[in-house]
Design a protein around this motif. Structure first.
Motif, PDB file in Angstrom:
ATOM      1  N   GLU A   1       0.241 -11.433  12.585  1.00 35.03           N
ATOM      2  CA  GLU A   1       0.649 -11.420  11.204  1.00 35.03           C
ATOM      3  C   GLU A   1       1.120 -10.020  10.780  1.00 35.03           C
ATOM      4  N   LEU A   2       0.396  -8.987  11.213  1.00 31.70           N
ATOM      5  CA  LEU A   2       0.794  -7.630  10.856  1.00 31.70           C
ATOM      6  C   LEU A   2       2.109  -7.240  11.517  1.00 31.70           C
ATOM      7  N   LYS A   3       2.266  -7.631  12.754  1.00 31.00           N
ATOM      8  CA  LYS A   3       3.523  -7.331  13.446  1.00 31.00           C
ATOM      9  C   LYS A   3       4.689  -7.987  12.726  1.00 31.00           C
ATOM     10  N   GLU A   4       4.518  -9.221  12.332  1.00 32.12           N
ATOM     11  CA  GLU A   4       5.580  -9.941  11.624  1.00 32.12           C
ATOM     12  C   GLU A   4       5.838  -9.321  10.252  1.00 32.12           C
ATOM     13  N   ALA A   5       4.789  -8.857   9.585  1.00 23.57           N
ATOM     14  CA  ALA A   5       4.959  -8.197   8.289  1.00 23.57           C
ATOM     15  C   ALA A   5       5.769  -6.912   8.459  1.00 23.57           C
ATOM     16  N   TYR A   6       5.490  -6.174   9.535  1.00 23.72           N
ATOM     17  CA  TYR A   6       6.266  -4.962   9.807  1.00 23.72           C
ATOM     18  C   TYR A   6       7.722  -5.315  10.096  1.00 23.72           C
ATOM     19  N   CYS A   7       7.944  -6.312  10.931  1.00 23.83           N
ATOM     20  CA  CYS A   7       9.316  -6.720  11.273  1.00 23.83           C
ATOM     21  C   CYS A   7      10.076  -7.165  10.026  1.00 23.83           C
ATOM     22  N   GLU A  17      19.782  -0.253   0.064  1.00 22.33           N
ATOM     23  CA  GLU A  17      19.918   1.164  -0.292  1.00 22.33           C
ATOM     24  C   GLU A  17      18.867   1.575  -1.315  1.00 22.33           C
ATOM     25  N   GLU A  18      17.930   0.700  -1.593  1.00 20.09           N
ATOM     26  CA  GLU A  18      16.875   0.954  -2.586  1.00 20.09           C
ATOM     27  C   GLU A  18      15.693   1.667  -1.925  1.00 20.09           C
ATOM     28  N   ILE A  19      15.825   2.971  -1.742  1.00 18.10           N
ATOM     29  CA  ILE A  19      14.814   3.732  -1.003  1.00 18.10           C
ATOM     30  C   ILE A  19      13.454   3.690  -1.691  1.00 18.10           C
ATOM     31  N   ALA A  20      13.430   3.701  -3.005  1.00 21.03           N
ATOM     32  CA  ALA A  20      12.137   3.623  -3.703  1.00 21.03           C
ATOM     33  C   ALA A  20      11.439   2.307  -3.378  1.00 21.03           C
ATOM     34  N   GLU A  21      12.185   1.234  -3.296  1.00 20.91           N
ATOM     35  CA  GLU A  21      11.603  -0.064  -2.954  1.00 20.91           C
ATOM     36  C   GLU A  21      11.202  -0.117  -1.481  1.00 20.91           C
ATOM     37  N   VAL A  22      11.976   0.535  -0.618  1.00 23.57           N
ATOM     38  CA  VAL A  22      11.615   0.626   0.807  1.00 23.57           C
ATOM     39  C   VAL A  22      10.246   1.293   0.923  1.00 23.57           C
ATOM     40  N   LYS A  23      10.069   2.391   0.199  1.00 27.40           N
ATOM     41  CA  LYS A  23       8.788   3.112   0.227  1.00 27.40           C
ATOM     42  C   LYS A  23       7.668   2.248  -0.335  1.00 27.40           C
ATOM     43  N   SER A  24       7.922   1.580  -1.428  1.00 26.55           N
ATOM     44  CA  SER A  24       6.910   0.732  -2.049  1.00 26.55           C
ATOM     45  C   SER A  24       6.453  -0.375  -1.099  1.00 26.55           C
ATOM     46  N   ARG A  25       7.408  -1.004  -0.446  1.00 24.76           N
ATOM     47  CA  ARG A  25       7.053  -2.078   0.496  1.00 24.76           C
ATOM     48  C   ARG A  25       6.364  -1.538   1.743  1.00 24.76           C
ATOM     49  N   LEU A  26       6.728  -0.330   2.169  1.00 26.05           N
ATOM     50  CA  LEU A  26       6.039   0.283   3.298  1.00 26.05           C
ATOM     51  C   LEU A  26       4.591   0.569   2.934  1.00 26.05           C
ATOM     52  N   GLU A  27       4.364   1.075   1.740  1.00 19.29           N
ATOM     53  CA  GLU A  27       2.993   1.329   1.290  1.00 19.29           C
ATOM     54  C   GLU A  27       2.194   0.038   1.153  1.00 19.29           C
ATOM     55  N   ALA A  28       2.850  -1.056   0.778  1.00 18.14           N
ATOM     56  CA  ALA A  28       2.172  -2.361   0.732  1.00 18.14           C
ATOM     57  C   ALA A  28       1.766  -2.778   2.146  1.00 18.14           C
ATOM     58  N   PHE A  29       2.616  -2.469   3.106  1.00 17.91           N
ATOM     59  CA  PHE A  29       2.280  -2.759   4.509  1.00 17.91           C
ATOM     60  C   PHE A  29       1.073  -1.929   4.942  1.00 17.91           C
ATOM     61  N   TYR A  30       1.048  -0.654   4.546  1.00 22.40           N
ATOM     62  CA  TYR A  30      -0.112   0.186   4.854  1.00 22.40           C
ATOM     63  C   TYR A  30      -1.393  -0.468   4.350  1.00 22.40           C
ATOM     64  N   ARG A  31      -1.367  -0.979   3.137  1.00 26.88           N
ATOM     65  CA  ARG A  31      -2.566  -1.605   2.546  1.00 26.88           C
ATOM     66  C   ARG A  31      -3.000  -2.824   3.356  1.00 26.88           C
ATOM     67  N   LYS A  32      -2.037  -3.625   3.834  1.00 22.49           N
ATOM     68  CA  LYS A  32      -2.381  -4.780   4.673  1.00 22.49           C
ATOM     69  C   LYS A  32      -3.088  -4.327   5.939  1.00 22.49           C
ATOM     70  N   ASN A  37      -8.222  -3.602   9.166  1.00 17.12           N
ATOM     71  CA  ASN A  37      -9.146  -2.725   9.887  1.00 17.12           C
ATOM     72  C   ASN A  37      -9.070  -2.907  11.408  1.00 17.12           C
ATOM     73  N   ILE A  38      -7.851  -2.903  11.942  1.00 19.53           N
ATOM     74  CA  ILE A  38      -7.635  -2.986  13.389  1.00 19.53           C
ATOM     75  C   ILE A  38      -7.287  -1.570  13.858  1.00 19.53           C
ATOM     76  N   PRO A  39      -8.130  -0.973  14.723  1.00 22.84           N
ATOM     77  CA  PRO A  39      -7.948   0.436  15.085  1.00 22.84           C
ATOM     78  C   PRO A  39      -6.541   0.795  15.584  1.00 22.84           C
ATOM     79  N   ALA A  40      -5.955  -0.007  16.431  1.00 19.29           N
ATOM     80  CA  ALA A  40      -4.623   0.323  16.966  1.00 19.29           C
ATOM     81  C   ALA A  40      -3.585   0.372  15.844  1.00 19.29           C
ATOM     82  N   PHE A  41      -3.645  -0.561  14.933  1.00 19.93           N
ATOM     83  CA  PHE A  41      -2.715  -0.558  13.801  1.00 19.93           C
ATOM     84  C   PHE A  41      -3.012   0.621  12.877  1.00 19.93           C
ATOM     85  N   SER A  42      -4.268   0.925  12.676  1.00 23.39           N
ATOM     86  CA  SER A  42      -4.636   2.045  11.804  1.00 23.39           C
ATOM     87  C   SER A  42      -4.099   3.358  12.349  1.00 23.39           C
TER      88      SER A  42
END
Length: 73
Positions: A1-7, A17-32, A37-42
């Motif tokens: 699921e995490l791999k697919e969320a990243y993809c 071209e919405e870099i602010a939204e790219v960052k926001s969605r990346l931070e949402a991925f970080y929260r997931k 709490n999977i060490p390799a992903f962390s």
């Protein structure tokens, strides 16, 4: 699921071209990842955070230093 969320994030990010939204969605991925709490992903996410400016710049500027990196290796 995490791999697919990243993809999903990456595929979306490279076509916008919405870099602010790219960052926001990346931070949402970080929260997931943190919630899972999977060490390799962390560890991977920590690397992303360390290089976040450069990663986000790669979406904002369509230049690549891949050729030079290849020469250096």
């Amino acid at each position: 699921e995490l791999k697919e969320a990243y993809c999903d994030w990456f595929d979306w990010a490279k076509n916008t071209e919405e870099i602010a939204e790219v960052k926001s969605r990346l931070e949402a991925f970080y929260r997931k990842v943190e919630k899972a709490n999977i060490p390799a992903f962390s560890r991977a996410i920590q690397t992303f955070k360390n290089w976040q400016v450069e990663i986000l710049n790669s979406f904002g500027f369509k230049y690549s230093n891949g050729f030079l990196e290849g020469i250096n290796n």
